[in-house]
Enzyme design. Structure first.
Site, mmCIF file in Angstrom:
data_model
loop_
_atom_site.group_PDB
_atom_site.id
_atom_site.type_symbol
_atom_site.label_atom_id
_atom_site.label_comp_id
_atom_site.label_asym_id
_atom_site.label_seq_id
_atom_site.Cartn_x
_atom_site.Cartn_y
_atom_site.Cartn_z
ATOM 1 N N CYS A 295 1.043 -0.990 -0.039
ATOM 2 C CA CYS A 295 -0.183 -0.332 0.189
ATOM 3 C C CYS A 295 1.011 0.982 0.215
ATOM 4 O O CYS A 295 2.056 0.948 0.585
ATOM 5 C CB CYS A 295 -0.850 0.232 1.059
ATOM 6 N N ARG B 195 1.481 1.044 -5.884
ATOM 7 C CA ARG B 195 2.201 -0.276 -4.810
ATOM 8 C C ARG B 195 0.180 -0.892 -4.841
ATOM 9 O O ARG B 195 0.673 -0.935 -3.547
ATOM 10 C CB ARG B 195 2.578 0.924 -3.665
ATOM 11 N N TRP C 57 -3.863 -1.997 -0.622
ATOM 12 C CA TRP C 57 -3.730 -3.231 -2.046
ATOM 13 C C TRP C 57 -4.390 -4.253 -1.233
ATOM 14 O O TRP C 57 -4.148 -4.725 -0.012
ATOM 15 C CB TRP C 57 -2.387 -3.702 -2.587
ATOM 16 N N ASN D 17 0.338 0.180 6.878
ATOM 17 C CA ASN D 17 0.318 -0.132 6.117
ATOM 18 C C ASN D 17 1.231 -1.802 6.555
ATOM 19 O O ASN D 17 2.078 -1.153 8.011
ATOM 20 C CB ASN D 17 1.354 -0.484 4.826
ATOM 21 N N GLY D 18 1.546 -2.825 6.212
ATOM 22 C CA GLY D 18 1.699 -3.706 7.521
ATOM 23 C C GLY D 18 0.764 -5.009 8.301
ATOM 24 O O GLY D 18 -0.765 -4.707 7.574
ATOM 25 N N GLU E 25 9.502 -15.678 -18.679
ATOM 26 C CA GLU E 25 9.575 -14.336 -19.111
ATOM 27 C C GLU E 25 8.346 -13.362 -20.173
ATOM 28 O O GLU E 25 7.680 -13.315 -19.383
ATOM 29 C CB GLU E 25 11.046 -13.256 -19.046
ATOM 30 N N LYS F 161 4.816 -11.813 -18.774
ATOM 31 C CA LYS F 161 4.043 -10.222 -18.964
ATOM 32 C C LYS F 161 3.000 -10.709 -20.310
ATOM 33 O O LYS F 161 2.699 -9.871 -19.137
ATOM 34 C CB LYS F 161 5.970 -9.956 -20.133
ATOM 35 N N GLU G 54 0.554 -10.954 -17.219
ATOM 36 C CA GLU G 54 0.235 -10.329 -15.877
ATOM 37 C C GLU G 54 -0.814 -8.842 -16.487
ATOM 38 O O GLU G 54 -1.675 -8.415 -16.254
ATOM 39 C CB GLU G 54 1.636 -10.016 -16.074
ATOM 40 N N HIS H 84 7.099 -34.103 -24.387
ATOM 41 C CA HIS H 84 6.539 -34.404 -23.643
ATOM 42 C C HIS H 84 4.856 -34.191 -22.635
ATOM 43 O O HIS H 84 4.655 -34.626 -21.368
ATOM 44 C CB HIS H 84 7.566 -34.463 -22.477
ATOM 45 N N LYS I 80 2.880 -3.716 -7.354
ATOM 46 C CA LYS I 80 3.881 -3.483 -7.550
ATOM 47 C C LYS I 80 5.126 -4.363 -6.564
ATOM 48 O O LYS I 80 6.346 -4.963 -7.482
ATOM 49 C CB LYS I 80 4.415 -1.822 -7.550
HETATM 50 C C1 F6R Z 1 6.450 -8.857 -12.704
HETATM 51 C C2 F6R Z 1 6.814 -8.174 -11.615
HETATM 52 C C3 F6R Z 1 7.076 -9.488 -10.484
HETATM 53 C C4 F6R Z 1 8.293 -8.747 -9.158
HETATM 54 C C5 F6R Z 1 8.506 -10.282 -8.719
HETATM 55 C C6 F6R Z 1 9.228 -9.535 -7.256
HETATM 56 O O1 F6R Z 1 6.641 -8.332 -13.583
HETATM 57 O O2 F6R Z 1 7.414 -7.281 -11.634
HETATM 58 O O3 F6R Z 1 7.382 -10.443 -10.641
HETATM 59 O O4 F6R Z 1 9.501 -9.596 -10.319
HETATM 60 O O5 F6R Z 1 7.286 -9.516 -7.292
HETATM 61 O O6 F6R Z 1 10.150 -8.305 -6.751
HETATM 62 P P1 F6R Z 1 11.334 -8.049 -6.656
HETATM 63 O O7 F6R Z 1 12.054 -7.764 -7.450
HETATM 64 O O8 F6R Z 1 10.705 -6.339 -6.768
HETATM 65 O O9 F6R Z 1 11.269 -8.813 -5.570
#
Ligand code: F6R
Length: 642
Positions: A34, A59, A106, A132-133, A515, A519, A522, A538, A637
């Protein structure tokens, strides 16, 4: 001043408390998913706070709220939904206050409803907090308070803290002492900001496990969970330490421990500017960040790559050089995209440094009681430096005696401060929830590390020099791909309606296939799977039909011919083939419906270049499908809950 590496930071702060590496027993896992903003000064608080929340919305964006301390009491506005909805509701014309706090959420405890949105007030309605927490003993405290007749209007643990502070205030008649008493009583984590109509000249913030930064302006202070909400007002900041609080008045800011022992809040200068957290003419942060990659990749290498010597200078690892040189094994930890970077790093590290590497999901690591010794070097990869799972895994590795390092983006973040040493990736702020430039910068840092370790062991100067030269030219090759983004856009339009997607690669390109799939999932909500191309036969090949695109990463490396066979297998089942191929490969056009060409480089670096069209493809497909690219559903994020 832009900090070069972890240890320069530690040097710069001398004996200050603010960026000293933290002992693991002090690390708590909180929820910074948050955003918090607090303001005290001479300006109108509501607009300034809501603008700050807009900066922090990446966030968390399921509800938002603000409270200001007006002449006739608290003005509280909060609602389910995005900050824009809050902005519509706030009655700016009627507000005069120059003190207040706000929050963007969040949800973890309690659904995202108006009632559960922050701020939360005590029963008198005179004290308001944003938090937050996670308050672990909230149920016990709530039942004690309920027995005394206190009432609760939400399902959140945060409201329990607000009511508890109010309860202590009734007895102590002092806001600071009431906050201190409540914070000493709760178990769990907090980033907290609090205001009250009892005193219109006090903003209290506190931290345990959830970041709080205080910006020091001219006669004003902006406190936030993240410097992005501060940078447009001032670059001078204090980072609160765990178990620290700050009592902020218009005339000054005092930092102290929660137990009331004064601390020296050291002032730091933020090392980026406001442009880096704005869209700068791009439609989305994600697109801007994709386009920043020539620069961010170069920044990750700046001052570190020595092409002629075929070597790398990593100042942040100086103090642990011997430990690294003698490491019997490297363990890379990360989550999501960072884990994919680790998998790609494994190929580079094993190839160049010839040290065994294991890559672990940080979220799983400690639950299987991993076997770790003092000869292991454990490297946490994290953009935010705040990911709870990664922190917890690091703590486990440290307990078991390993040397722990970080490959981190956010300077001064908890992981950066908790590790023995590390390499900052210097990607700059990443706002788009789907990670892009941080991923390629993580690959840059891991390539540098592989070269550094390789040169410590068996890699010759000549080989080192060749790799360093290839790395040097990566940014211009990324630029070349970006200059041809239009072709990716038209391919995206063609496949945007697919319900399922495969991403396939072999060797070092397999992590990048994962990856690419992540992407797309997401931001477009298409079911996408990444596999090693040879694994299709397989099992997963059963899913192939004429509606399912299969994207192959097929550069001309040692696995080229074998990957072509895998393409044939999918083609024979009617699959639609998209290929990411090396420039000059005309043969691939006979097998693939669509081809995206990327410049050639050394095979171990090819995955870096293959990443760029995958990011663009996911982006353009999401745009085509009309999703919210920068704030995809259900995500936030920085994932600071386990
Ligand atoms: C995907 C993404 C997440 C982060 C993961 C780790 O696009 O951003 O999968 O990579 O939550 O986050 P960090 O790198 O901040 O530890």
């Amino acid at each position: 001043m832009r900090s070069k590496d972890f240890f320069q930071i530690i040097k710069k702060i001398g004996n200050s408390t603010s960026l000293r590496p933290i002992k693991f027993k002090n690390i708590l896992i909180g929820r910074a998913m948050c955003g918090i903003v607090g303001y005290i000064g001479a300006k109108s608080a509501a607009g300034l706070i809501v603008n700050g929340l807009k900066r922090l919305e990446y966030r968390g964006y399921d509800s938002a709220g603000v409270v200001t301390v007006e002449d006739d009491g608290l003005y509280v506005e909060k609602c389910e939904g995005k900050v824009a909805e809050l902005d519509r509701r706030v009655k700016y014309g009627e507000l005069r206050a120059t003190l207040g706090v706000g929050h963007t959420r969040w949800a973890t405890h309690g659904a995202p409803t108006d009632a559960n949105a922050h701020p939360h007030t005590d029963n008198s309605g005179a004290i308001a907090i944003v938090h937050n927490g996670i308050i672990e003993n909230h149920a016990a405290i709530k039942s004690k308070l309920s027995e005394k007749g206190y009432i609760f209007r939400s399902e959140t643990d945060s409201e329990v803290l607000a009511v508890l502070i109010g309860c202590h205030y009734e007895r102590l008649r002092n806001l600071e002492e009431a906050a201190r008493a409540a914070l000493s009583e709760i178990e769990g984590t907090f980033g907290l900001a609090m205001v009250s109509s009892h005193d219109r000249d006090i903003l209290i913030v506190a931290r345990r496990g959830s970041p709080i930064v205080i910006g020091m302006g001219e006669g004003e202070y902006i406190a936030a969970s993240d410097a992005s909400a501060i940078i447009q007002h001032t670059r001078q900041v204090i980072y609160l330490e765990d178990n620290e609080m700050a009592v902020i008045r218009r005339g000054g800011c005092l930092t102290k421990t929660i137990q009331n022992v004064a601390t020296k809040g050291k002032i730091h200068e933020l090392d980026y500017d406001v442009e880096s957290i704005e869209k700068g003419g791009f439609a989305h942060f994600m697109l801007k960040e994709i386009y920043e990659q020539p620069t961010s990749f170069r920044d990750a290498m700046r001052g570190r790559l020595m092409v002629e010597d075929g070597n790398v200078k990593l100042g942040g690892l100086r103090l642990v050089e011997d430990k690294i040189r003698n490491a019997k094994r490297l363990i890379l930890l990360g989550c999501g995209t960072a884990w994919h970077a680790g998998l790609a790093g494994e190929y580079m590290l094993e190839r160049l440094a010839k040290i065994p590497v294991e890559v672990e999901y940080a979220s799983e690591f400690r639950y299987r009681n991993p076997i770790i010794s003092a000869d292991d070097v454990v490297i946490a990869i994290s953009q935010s430096g705040e990911t709870a799972d990664t922190l917890a895994a690091l703590r486990e590795a440290k307990l078991k005696g390993a040397t722990i390092l970080g490959v981190v983006n956010v300077v001064g973040s908890t992981i950066a401060r908790s590790t023995d040493a590390g390499v900052y990736i210097h990607a700059g702020p990443e706002i788009g929830v789907a990670s892009t430039k941080a991923f390629t910068s993580q690959l840059a840092a891991l390539a540098l590390l592989a070269l550094y370790l390789g040169r410590m062991h068996s890699l010759s100067q000549l080989e080192g020099s060749m790799i360093a030269e290839a790395l040097r030219t990566i940014p211009e090759k990324i630029q070349f791909i970006l200059d041809h983004a239009e072709s990716v856009r038209s391919i995206a339009q063609e496949y945007a309606k697919a319900d399922n997607f495969f991403f396939l690669g072999r060797g070092a390109n397999f992590p990048v296939a994962l990856e690419g799939a992540l992407k797309l999932k997401e931001i477009s909500y298409i079911n996408a799977q990444g596999y090693p191309a040879a694994e299709m036969k397989h099992g997963p090949i059963a899913l192939i039909d004429d509606k399912t695109p299969a994207l192959f990463i097929v550069p001309k490396d040692e696995l080229y011919e074998k990957t072509l066979s895998n393409i044939e297998e999918v083609r024979a089942r009617g699959g639609r083939i998209i290929a990411i191929a090396g420039e000059g490969d005309t043969h691939i056009q006979k097998l693939a419906e669509s081809v995206i060409y990327i410049p050639n480089t050394l095979p171990i670096l090819q995955p870096i270049l293959a990443t760029i069209p995958l990011q663009l493809l996911a982006y353009y497909i999401a745009v085509e499908r009309g999703t919210n690219v920068d704030m995809p559903r259900n995500l936030a994020k920085s994932v600071t809950v386990e």
